[in-house]
Motif scaffolding. Structure first.
Motif, PDB file in Angstrom:
ATOM      1  N   UNK A 150      35.673  42.740  40.377  1.00 14.42           N
ATOM      2  CA  UNK A 150      36.014  41.388  39.837  1.00 14.42           C
ATOM      3  C   UNK A 150      35.686  41.608  38.594  1.00 14.42           C
ATOM      4  N   UNK A 151      36.476  41.279  37.440  1.00  6.19           N
ATOM      5  CA  UNK A 151      36.234  41.431  36.063  1.00  6.19           C
ATOM      6  C   UNK A 151      36.170  39.894  35.493  1.00  6.19           C
ATOM      7  N   UNK A 152      35.135  39.419  34.800  1.00  2.00           N
ATOM      8  CA  UNK A 152      35.306  38.174  34.293  1.00  2.00           C
ATOM      9  C   UNK A 152      36.184  38.117  33.023  1.00  2.00           C
ATOM     10  N   UNK A 153      36.847  37.029  32.469  1.00  3.44           N
ATOM     11  CA  UNK A 153      38.078  36.929  31.645  1.00  3.44           C
ATOM     12  C   UNK A 153      37.007  37.529  30.297  1.00  3.44           C
ATOM     13  N   UNK A 154      35.484  36.960  30.162  1.00  2.00           N
ATOM     14  CA  UNK A 154      35.085  37.464  28.849  1.00  2.00           C
ATOM     15  C   UNK A 154      34.832  39.157  28.972  1.00  2.00           C
ATOM     16  N   UNK A 155      34.556  39.785  30.053  1.00  2.00           N
ATOM     17  CA  UNK A 155      34.475  41.305  30.042  1.00  2.00           C
ATOM     18  C   UNK A 155      35.737  41.943  29.855  1.00  2.00           C
ATOM     19  N   UNK A 156      37.002  41.356  30.440  1.00  2.99           N
ATOM     20  CA  UNK A 156      38.228  41.826  30.069  1.00  2.99           C
ATOM     21  C   UNK A 156      38.464  41.871  28.618  1.00  2.99           C
ATOM     22  N   UNK A 157      38.186  40.703  28.022  1.00  5.28           N
ATOM     23  CA  UNK A 157      38.590  40.527  26.609  1.00  5.28           C
ATOM     24  C   UNK A 157      37.684  41.552  25.916  1.00  5.28           C
ATOM     25  N   UNK A 158      36.681  41.706  26.181  1.00  4.36           N
ATOM     26  CA  UNK A 158      35.592  42.629  25.399  1.00  4.36           C
ATOM     27  C   UNK A 158      36.047  44.136  25.375  1.00  4.36           C
ATOM     28  N   UNK A 159      36.637  44.278  26.736  1.00  2.00           N
ATOM     29  CA  UNK A 159      37.084  45.926  27.015  1.00  2.00           C
ATOM     30  C   UNK A 159      38.296  45.975  26.219  1.00  2.00           C
ATOM     31  N   UNK A 218      39.809  50.577  15.448  1.00  2.00           N
ATOM     32  CA  UNK A 218      40.420  51.935  14.863  1.00  2.00           C
ATOM     33  C   UNK A 218      39.847  53.212  15.682  1.00  2.00           C
ATOM     34  N   UNK A 219      40.552  54.395  15.936  1.00  2.00           N
ATOM     35  CA  UNK A 219      40.079  55.441  16.479  1.00  2.00           C
ATOM     36  C   UNK A 219      39.781  55.328  17.906  1.00  2.00           C
ATOM     37  N   UNK A 220      40.017  54.231  18.656  1.00  2.00           N
ATOM     38  CA  UNK A 220      39.582  54.239  20.015  1.00  2.00           C
ATOM     39  C   UNK A 220      40.784  54.988  20.835  1.00  2.00           C
ATOM     40  N   UNK A 221      40.133  55.525  21.898  1.00  2.00           N
ATOM     41  CA  UNK A 221      41.078  56.356  22.754  1.00  2.00           C
ATOM     42  C   UNK A 221      40.974  55.438  24.093  1.00  2.00           C
ATOM     43  N   UNK A 222      42.221  54.987  24.578  1.00  2.00           N
ATOM     44  CA  UNK A 222      42.385  54.183  25.587  1.00  2.00           C
ATOM     45  C   UNK A 222      41.951  54.816  26.968  1.00  2.00           C
ATOM     46  N   UNK A 244      38.412  53.361  28.834  1.00  2.00           N
ATOM     47  CA  UNK A 244      38.516  52.752  30.148  1.00  2.00           C
ATOM     48  C   UNK A 244      37.660  53.499  31.078  1.00  2.00           C
ATOM     49  N   UNK A 245      37.442  54.873  30.941  1.00  2.99           N
ATOM     50  CA  UNK A 245      36.437  55.698  31.663  1.00  2.99           C
ATOM     51  C   UNK A 245      34.946  55.171  31.501  1.00  2.99           C
ATOM     52  N   UNK A 246      34.742  54.789  30.081  1.00  2.25           N
ATOM     53  CA  UNK A 246      33.435  54.278  29.830  1.00  2.25           C
ATOM     54  C   UNK A 246      33.154  52.938  30.692  1.00  2.25           C
ATOM     55  N   UNK A 247      34.169  52.109  30.757  1.00  2.00           N
ATOM     56  CA  UNK A 247      33.965  51.024  31.774  1.00  2.00           C
ATOM     57  C   UNK A 247      34.302  50.979  33.314  1.00  2.00           C
ATOM     58  N   UNK A 248      34.393  52.176  33.712  1.00  2.00           N
ATOM     59  CA  UNK A 248      34.520  52.530  35.174  1.00  2.00           C
ATOM     60  C   UNK A 248      36.134  51.942  35.500  1.00  2.00           C
ATOM     61  N   UNK A 255      40.559  52.958  35.534  1.00  2.00           N
ATOM     62  CA  UNK A 255      41.478  54.075  35.261  1.00  2.00           C
ATOM     63  C   UNK A 255      42.176  53.517  33.950  1.00  2.00           C
ATOM     64  N   UNK A 256      42.690  54.700  33.264  1.00  2.00           N
ATOM     65  CA  UNK A 256      43.614  54.024  32.163  1.00  2.00           C
ATOM     66  C   UNK A 256      44.598  53.317  32.428  1.00  2.00           C
ATOM     67  N   UNK A 257      45.233  53.498  33.423  1.00  4.98           N
ATOM     68  CA  UNK A 257      46.390  52.422  33.735  1.00  4.98           C
ATOM     69  C   UNK A 257      45.953  51.067  33.760  1.00  4.98           C
ATOM     70  N   UNK A 258      44.973  50.893  34.382  1.00  3.38           N
ATOM     71  CA  UNK A 258      44.275  49.425  34.590  1.00  3.38           C
ATOM     72  C   UNK A 258      44.180  48.977  33.036  1.00  3.38           C
ATOM     73  N   UNK A 259      43.705  49.617  32.290  1.00  2.00           N
ATOM     74  CA  UNK A 259      43.304  49.207  30.906  1.00  2.00           C
ATOM     75  C   UNK A 259      44.841  48.632  30.167  1.00  2.00           C
ATOM     76  N   UNK A 260      45.754  49.724  30.374  1.00  2.00           N
ATOM     77  CA  UNK A 260      47.123  49.447  29.935  1.00  2.00           C
ATOM     78  C   UNK A 260      47.622  48.376  30.325  1.00  2.00           C
ATOM     79  N   UNK A 261      47.442  48.013  31.698  1.00  2.43           N
ATOM     80  CA  UNK A 261      48.011  46.740  32.264  1.00  2.43           C
ATOM     81  C   UNK A 261      47.390  45.584  31.657  1.00  2.43           C
ATOM     82  N   UNK A 262      46.148  45.548  31.696  1.00  2.00           N
ATOM     83  CA  UNK A 262      45.441  44.326  30.988  1.00  2.00           C
ATOM     84  C   UNK A 262      45.875  44.215  29.704  1.00  2.00           C
ATOM     85  N   UNK A 263      45.907  45.229  28.730  1.00  2.00           N
ATOM     86  CA  UNK A 263      46.752  45.112  27.402  1.00  2.00           C
ATOM     87  C   UNK A 263      47.855  44.448  27.405  1.00  2.00           C
TER      88      UNK A 263
END
Length: 74
Positions: free
Chosen positions: A12-21, A28-32, A36-40, A42-50
């Motif tokens: 379970x991710x807090x709203x603040x943690x999601x917003x920060x990620x 600039x220059x970030x690789x999705x 995603x992997x840095x925060x544990x 999968x890239x698909x989850x981060x794309x969905x959050x975005x």
């Protein structure tokens, strides 16, 4: 019968943690995938959050549909 253990517990991710990620994925220059992997995640989850975050944000005044001129189709 074989018993197959369940995967890891659902996080379970807090709203603040999601917003920060999400914010770090827009830097600039970030690789999705790397972000995603840095925060544990999968890239698909981060794309969905975005995607959800983008849908929840109001459009800037210049992008509102009511202000876009209609196309002349005839």
């Amino acid at each position: 019968m074989d018993v197959i253990p369940a995967g890891p517990a659902r996080r379970r991710w807090s709203a603040e943690a999601k917003a920060r990620i999400i914010a770090s994925s827009f830097e600039p220059g970030a690789n999705i995938a790397e972000t995603a992997r840095t925060h544990g995640l999968v890239p698909q989850q981060l794309y969905a959050w975005r995607h959800v975050k983008a849908d929840s944000q109001p459009l800037p005044e210049s992008r509102r549909v009511s202000e876009v001129p209609a196309l002349n189709t005839g």
